[in-house]
Design an enzyme around this catalytic site. Sequence first.
Site, PDB file in Angstrom:
ATOM      1  N   THR A  38      10.532  -7.955 -11.628  1.00 37.72           N
ATOM      2  CA  THR A  38       9.865  -9.236 -11.875  1.00 37.72           C
ATOM      3  C   THR A  38       8.673  -9.376 -10.939  1.00 37.72           C
ATOM      4  O   THR A  38       8.799  -9.142  -9.732  1.00 37.72           O
ATOM      5  CB  THR A  38      10.859 -10.404 -11.664  1.00 37.72           C
ATOM      6  OG1 THR A  38      11.944 -10.195 -12.553  1.00 37.72           O
ATOM      7  CG2 THR A  38      10.212 -11.753 -11.941  1.00 37.72           C
TER       8      THR A  38
ATOM      9  N   CYS B  72       3.004   1.279  11.999  1.00 39.84           N
ATOM     10  CA  CYS B  72       4.216   1.902  11.460  1.00 39.84           C
ATOM     11  C   CYS B  72       4.704   3.071  12.311  1.00 39.84           C
ATOM     12  O   CYS B  72       5.793   3.575  12.112  1.00 39.84           O
ATOM     13  CB  CYS B  72       4.020   2.308  10.006  1.00 39.84           C
ATOM     14  SG  CYS B  72       2.861   3.627   9.814  1.00 39.84           S
TER      15      CYS B  72
ATOM     16  N   SER C 197      -3.921  -2.937  -0.547  1.00 37.92           N
ATOM     17  CA  SER C 197      -2.793  -3.738  -0.058  1.00 37.92           C
ATOM     18  C   SER C 197      -3.262  -5.146   0.305  1.00 37.92           C
ATOM     19  O   SER C 197      -4.351  -5.322   0.844  1.00 37.92           O
ATOM     20  CB  SER C 197      -2.215  -3.040   1.176  1.00 37.92           C
ATOM     21  OG  SER C 197      -1.205  -3.830   1.751  1.00 37.92           O
TER      22      SER C 197
ATOM     23  N   GLY D 293       0.828  -1.204   0.000  1.00 37.11           N
ATOM     24  CA  GLY D 293       0.000   0.000   0.000  1.00 37.11           C
ATOM     25  C   GLY D 293       0.864   1.256   0.000  1.00 37.11           C
ATOM     26  O   GLY D 293       0.541   2.260  -0.640  1.00 37.11           O
ATOM     27  N   THR D 294       1.970   1.196   0.714  1.00 37.12           N
ATOM     28  CA  THR D 294       2.874   2.352   0.788  1.00 37.12           C
ATOM     29  C   THR D 294       3.385   2.725  -0.603  1.00 37.12           C
ATOM     30  O   THR D 294       3.381   3.896  -0.985  1.00 37.12           O
ATOM     31  CB  THR D 294       4.071   2.014   1.719  1.00 37.12           C
ATOM     32  OG1 THR D 294       3.552   1.754   3.017  1.00 37.12           O
ATOM     33  CG2 THR D 294       5.063   3.156   1.783  1.00 37.12           C
TER      34      THR D 294
END
Length: 370
Positions: free
Chosen positions: A238, A318, A200, A70-71
């Site tokens: 990748t 976080c 996310s 998500g970040t």
Amino acid sequence: MEHYLDNAATTKTCEAAKNAALEIMDNIYGNPSSTHTKGRIAKDYLESCRKTVADTIGANTEEIIFTSCGTESDNFAILMGAELQKRKGKHIISSLAEHDAVRKSLDKLESMGYTVTRLKPDSTGSVPVSSVIDAITSETVLITLMMVNNETGAVTSIKEISEKAKEINPDILIHTDAVQGFLKVPFKAKTLGADMISISGHKIHAVKGIGALYVKKGIKIKPLIVGGEQERDLRAGTEPMPQIAAFAAACKQDPEIEKIKELKEYLISEIKEKLPQVKYLKTDAPHILNISLPGYKSEVLMNFLETKNIFVSKSSACKQGKRSHVLEAIGQTTDYIDGALRIGLSRFNTKEDIDALISGLTEALKLAHR
Ligand code: PLP
């Protein structure tokens, strides 16, 4: 027995996601960019996963770009959205209650000469539509607001904001960080009206290391991460196929929103009945309840609950224990903030988890009084 009630920080991987990731690691391990059979099989699988995620969010497949989290999706949308719009203006609207992934992207833009209006949310963390609309100027090029606040569960009406902002200026890009909203507060990209949506995997029982950015067809955003031509040249690297497979598998599961909603209601009714001194923020998201025991310390409460195998958090994971900027932004008292806990529910929780939390808190209060 473990009582994991920190599901807004991350969730346990579901069986379907785990099995999908294993299947890729065991069998479909080719590089989707390879031109031999193994590569082609992986590429087909990748595109089927993209379709699943696109269908879940109500988008077209070409509107989904896989990212690492998500970040990254937030950074991508904000930094490259501003870059795309730079000739039209340099004013951005956001709020004081955003996740650090958004706040720090905005800090970066400010250091590059952009002006950011950070709106004050209401007393629960929701951003009033009218304040967003009033903040629009002829220089406004981007609005970025979270759909569901990760600390309080407050929902902001992105649909209404998108509609009204586009009426004023259809060129304004609207981004929403829907990391906490995805599969919790139902929405479809097409009707939401946002141009970019961050989601996310690890919040929906997939695995860590996978996210996606929805970019509405026609928006010619440039890549944030450059290198190979993966993701239609929009996100190099990748493709992490085990994570992508897990993400798609998790999207196919029933999110059981009603069950989660009922658990939150049960938690609130138990608090009211058994712990009337506990304060809480009444919000609409089904899975997040911010509570506080004014006069007590969050850390002490958290540590005590942990001795009973009950896991909750103080604020966003976080923040690593730092003071909550969200609770400050919504004008909570120091007493509330110091004693705040975030309860994050998931479909894996049961009433037993809530009962354990209530008795854990009851015990903590008695001990702390002694
Ligand atoms: N935005 C919100 C609202 C979140 O709650 C989180 C994670 O806690 C993020 C963004 C970041 O997502 P990720 O952990 O996938 O980088």
